[in-house]
Design a protein around this motif. Structure first.
Motif, PDB file in Angstrom:
ATOM      1  N   GLU A   1       0.793  -1.235   0.000  1.00  0.00           N
ATOM      2  CA  GLU A   1       0.000   0.000   0.000  1.00  0.00           C
ATOM      3  C   GLU A   1       0.825   1.285   0.000  1.00  0.00           C
ATOM      4  OE1 GLU A   1      -3.122  -0.341  -0.689  1.00  0.00           O
ATOM      5  OE2 GLU A   1      -3.046  -2.511  -0.430  1.00  0.00           O
ATOM      6  N   ILE A   2       2.056   1.238  -0.514  1.00  0.00           N
ATOM      7  CA  ILE A   2       2.876   2.453  -0.596  1.00  0.00           C
ATOM      8  C   ILE A   2       2.318   3.354  -1.686  1.00  0.00           C
ATOM      9  CG2 ILE A   2       5.154   3.385  -1.182  1.00  0.00           C
ATOM     10  CD1 ILE A   2       6.373   0.902   0.111  1.00  0.00           C
ATOM     11  N   THR A   3       2.095   4.612  -1.352  1.00  0.00           N
ATOM     12  CA  THR A   3       1.596   5.591  -2.318  1.00  0.00           C
ATOM     13  C   THR A   3       2.681   6.563  -2.758  1.00  0.00           C
ATOM     14  OG1 THR A   3       0.831   7.036  -0.529  1.00  0.00           O
ATOM     15  CG2 THR A   3      -0.769   5.461  -1.438  1.00  0.00           C
ATOM     16  N   ASP A   4       3.758   6.660  -1.986  1.00  0.00           N
ATOM     17  CA  ASP A   4       4.897   7.512  -2.346  1.00  0.00           C
ATOM     18  C   ASP A   4       6.142   6.863  -1.770  1.00  0.00           C
ATOM     19  OD1 ASP A   4       6.926   9.484  -2.562  1.00  0.00           O
ATOM     20  OD2 ASP A   4       5.485  11.111  -2.275  1.00  0.00           O
TER      21      ASP A   4
ATOM     22  N   GLN B   1       5.204   7.003   2.181  1.00  0.00           N
ATOM     23  CA  GLN B   1       3.799   7.281   2.493  1.00  0.00           C
ATOM     24  C   GLN B   1       3.035   6.010   2.145  1.00  0.00           C
ATOM     25  OE1 GLN B   1       2.705  10.205   3.802  1.00  0.00           O
ATOM     26  NE2 GLN B   1       4.729  11.102   3.714  1.00  0.00           N
ATOM     27  N   LEU B   2       2.165   5.569   3.036  1.00  0.00           N
ATOM     28  CA  LEU B   2       1.414   4.341   2.759  1.00  0.00           C
ATOM     29  C   LEU B   2       0.062   4.354   3.440  1.00  0.00           C
ATOM     30  CD1 LEU B   2       1.794   2.553   5.595  1.00  0.00           C
ATOM     31  CD2 LEU B   2       4.029   2.167   4.610  1.00  0.00           C
ATOM     32  N   ALA B   3      -0.835   3.559   2.895  1.00  0.00           N
ATOM     33  CA  ALA B   3      -2.120   3.314   3.544  1.00  0.00           C
ATOM     34  C   ALA B   3      -1.902   2.178   4.529  1.00  0.00           C
ATOM     35  CB  ALA B   3      -3.175   2.931   2.508  1.00  0.00           C
ATOM     36  N   ILE B   4      -2.406   2.311   5.725  1.00  0.00           N
ATOM     37  CA  ILE B   4      -2.185   1.298   6.756  1.00  0.00           C
ATOM     38  C   ILE B   4      -3.015   0.050   6.461  1.00  0.00           C
ATOM     39  CG2 ILE B   4      -2.513   0.744   9.196  1.00  0.00           C
ATOM     40  CD1 ILE B   4      -1.785   3.653   9.809  1.00  0.00           C
ATOM     41  N   ASP B   5      -2.325  -1.085   6.489  1.00  0.00           N
ATOM     42  CA  ASP B   5      -2.955  -2.391   6.327  1.00  0.00           C
ATOM     43  C   ASP B   5      -2.367  -3.286   7.419  1.00  0.00           C
ATOM     44  OD1 ASP B   5      -3.839  -4.913   5.659  1.00  0.00           O
ATOM     45  OD2 ASP B   5      -3.173  -4.828   3.571  1.00  0.00           O
ATOM     46  N   ASP B   6      -3.109  -3.492   8.495  1.00  0.00           N
ATOM     47  CA  ASP B   6      -2.598  -4.256   9.635  1.00  0.00           C
ATOM     48  C   ASP B   6      -2.308  -5.720   9.302  1.00  0.00           C
ATOM     49  OD1 ASP B   6      -2.546  -2.101  11.416  1.00  0.00           O
ATOM     50  OD2 ASP B   6      -4.655  -2.382  11.958  1.00  0.00           O
ATOM     51  N   ALA B   7      -2.819  -6.208   8.178  1.00  0.00           N
ATOM     52  CA  ALA B   7      -2.564  -7.589   7.778  1.00  0.00           C
ATOM     53  C   ALA B   7      -1.369  -7.702   6.826  1.00  0.00           C
ATOM     54  CB  ALA B   7      -3.812  -8.182   7.119  1.00  0.00           C
TER      55      ALA B   7
ATOM     56  N   GLU C   1       4.330   7.125  11.695  1.00  0.00           N
ATOM     57  CA  GLU C   1       3.338   8.062  12.193  1.00  0.00           C
ATOM     58  C   GLU C   1       2.018   7.913  11.431  1.00  0.00           C
ATOM     59  OE1 GLU C   1       5.744  11.899  13.643  1.00  0.00           O
ATOM     60  OE2 GLU C   1       5.920  11.512  11.486  1.00  0.00           O
ATOM     61  N   LYS C   2       0.962   7.650  12.165  1.00  0.00           N
ATOM     62  CA  LYS C   2      -0.363   7.512  11.567  1.00  0.00           C
ATOM     63  C   LYS C   2      -0.956   8.874  11.262  1.00  0.00           C
ATOM     64  CE  LYS C   2      -1.663   3.157  13.721  1.00  0.00           C
ATOM     65  NZ  LYS C   2      -2.659   2.480  14.585  1.00  0.00           N
ATOM     66  N   ALA C   3      -1.779   8.914  10.199  1.00  0.00           N
ATOM     67  CA  ALA C   3      -2.474  10.144   9.816  1.00  0.00           C
ATOM     68  C   ALA C   3      -3.931   9.799   9.521  1.00  0.00           C
ATOM     69  CB  ALA C   3      -1.825  10.780   8.597  1.00  0.00           C
ATOM     70  N   ALA C   4      -4.821  10.489  10.211  1.00  0.00           N
ATOM     71  CA  ALA C   4      -6.249  10.357   9.974  1.00  0.00           C
ATOM     72  C   ALA C   4      -6.760  11.743   9.599  1.00  0.00           C
ATOM     73  CB  ALA C   4      -6.949   9.823  11.217  1.00  0.00           C
ATOM     74  N   ALA C   5      -6.573  12.101   8.327  1.00  0.00           N
ATOM     75  CA  ALA C   5      -6.768  13.482   7.881  1.00  0.00           C
ATOM     76  C   ALA C   5      -8.227  13.933   7.858  1.00  0.00           C
ATOM     77  CB  ALA C   5      -6.142  13.674   6.505  1.00  0.00           C
ATOM     78  N   GLY C   6      -9.088  13.139   7.308  1.00  0.00           N
ATOM     79  CA  GLY C   6     -10.473  13.579   7.195  1.00  0.00           C
ATOM     80  C   GLY C   6     -11.363  12.459   6.716  1.00  0.00           C
ATOM     81  N   VAL C   7     -12.647  12.743   6.657  1.00  0.00           N
ATOM     82  CA  VAL C   7     -13.639  11.736   6.334  1.00  0.00           C
ATOM     83  C   VAL C   7     -13.415  11.119   4.943  1.00  0.00           C
ATOM     84  CG1 VAL C   7     -15.359  13.359   5.413  1.00  0.00           C
ATOM     85  CG2 VAL C   7     -16.105  11.209   6.448  1.00  0.00           C
ATOM     86  N   ASP C   8     -12.883  11.867   4.010  1.00  0.00           N
ATOM     87  CA  ASP C   8     -12.662  11.373   2.652  1.00  0.00           C
ATOM     88  C   ASP C   8     -11.207  10.994   2.415  1.00  0.00           C
ATOM     89  OD1 ASP C   8     -15.333  11.593   1.818  1.00  0.00           O
ATOM     90  OD2 ASP C   8     -15.078  13.728   1.419  1.00  0.00           O
TER      91      ASP C   8
ATOM     92  N   THR D   1       3.185   7.825   7.650  1.00  0.00           N
ATOM     93  CA  THR D   1       4.452   8.295   7.111  1.00  0.00           C
ATOM     94  C   THR D   1       5.543   7.529   7.848  1.00  0.00           C
ATOM     95  OG1 THR D   1       3.551  10.489   6.689  1.00  0.00           O
ATOM     96  CG2 THR D   1       5.946  10.307   6.812  1.00  0.00           C
ATOM     97  N   VAL D   2       6.419   6.887   7.087  1.00  0.00           N
ATOM     98  CA  VAL D   2       7.494   6.080   7.657  1.00  0.00           C
ATOM     99  C   VAL D   2       8.817   6.712   7.258  1.00  0.00           C
ATOM    100  CG1 VAL D   2       8.574   3.796   7.713  1.00  0.00           C
ATOM    101  CG2 VAL D   2       6.080   3.998   7.486  1.00  0.00           C
ATOM    102  N   GLU D   3       9.661   6.988   8.245  1.00  0.00           N
ATOM    103  CA  GLU D   3      10.969   7.600   7.986  1.00  0.00           C
ATOM    104  C   GLU D   3      12.052   6.545   8.156  1.00  0.00           C
ATOM    105  OE1 GLU D   3      13.369  10.841   6.914  1.00  0.00           O
ATOM    106  OE2 GLU D   3      11.198  10.828   7.104  1.00  0.00           O
ATOM    107  N   LEU D   4      12.828   6.346   7.083  1.00  0.00           N
ATOM    108  CA  LEU D   4      13.976   5.439   7.101  1.00  0.00           C
ATOM    109  C   LEU D   4      15.248   6.267   7.129  1.00  0.00           C
ATOM    110  CD1 LEU D   4      12.933   2.971   4.248  1.00  0.00           C
ATOM    111  CD2 LEU D   4      12.338   2.862   6.680  1.00  0.00           C
ATOM    112  N   SER D   5      16.201   5.869   7.957  1.00  0.00           N
ATOM    113  CA  SER D   5      17.509   6.515   7.989  1.00  0.00           C
ATOM    114  C   SER D   5      18.518   5.512   7.452  1.00  0.00           C
ATOM    115  CB  SER D   5      17.860   6.921   9.425  1.00  0.00           C
ATOM    116  OG  SER D   5      19.102   7.592   9.455  1.00  0.00           O
TER     117      SER D   5
END
Length: 155
Positions: A38-41, A77-83, A122-129, A135-139
């Motif tokens: 589910e990576i979007t960026d 950047q990714l959509a969270i998928d717990d599975a 870091e989870k983001a729950a921006a809005g209803v739509d 956001t995952v930061e790799l060093s």
């Protein structure tokens, strides 16, 4: 054909294993890769050198040199998928001080391998739509021998 390609189809995978050698063969020998779903960026990564300057007072001109380098950070950047197995490993890596192995396989078949520490998830729950995302930061790190990103050209 121009040789350029889109990032469509790019796969980013993670492994908790460390290669026996920091070479393409060492990374290829790892068998426990998990695709991060589910990576979007996929962010950007690459070596960056620090600039070292020297300005002798007699000549007034500044001389510039390349100093130390850093493999940088990569933000996913990714959509969270717990599975998702790859996202599960990212969360394990977040609570670890160890390096994890990463593989980026591009559309044309080229591959980048590197070691990195997962610094944030870091989870983001921006809005209803919007989709519950993160956001995952790799060093990215460098081995004691100075090996960082291993680039393998497309076959």
């Amino acid at each position: 054909m121009s040789g350029v390609e889109t990032v469509a189809g790019t796969d980013i995978s993670i492994s908790a294993s460390i290669p026996a050698t920091f070479t393409a063969a060492g990374y290829t020998a790892l068998v426990d890769w998990a695709e991060i779903g589910e990576i979007t960026d996929g962010g950007s990564h690459g070596r960056k050198y620090n600039e070292v300057t020297h300005t002798p007072i007699k000549r007034r001109g500044t001389q510039k040199f390349k100093g130390s380098f850093n493999e940088g950070n990569k933000t996913l950047q990714l959509a969270i998928d717990d599975a998702d197995p790859g996202q599960e490993i990212l969360k394990i890596a977040l609570d670890s001080d160890e390096d994890f192995s990463f593989k980026v396989t591009y559309q044309g078949g080229a591959i980048d391998y590197f070691q990195a520490k997962v610094m944030s998830f870091e989870k983001a729950a921006a809005g209803v739509d919007s989709i519950l995302s993160a956001t995952v930061e790799l060093s990215l790190t460098t081995s004691k021998a100075g090996v960082g990103i291993i680039e393998v050209p497309a076959p």
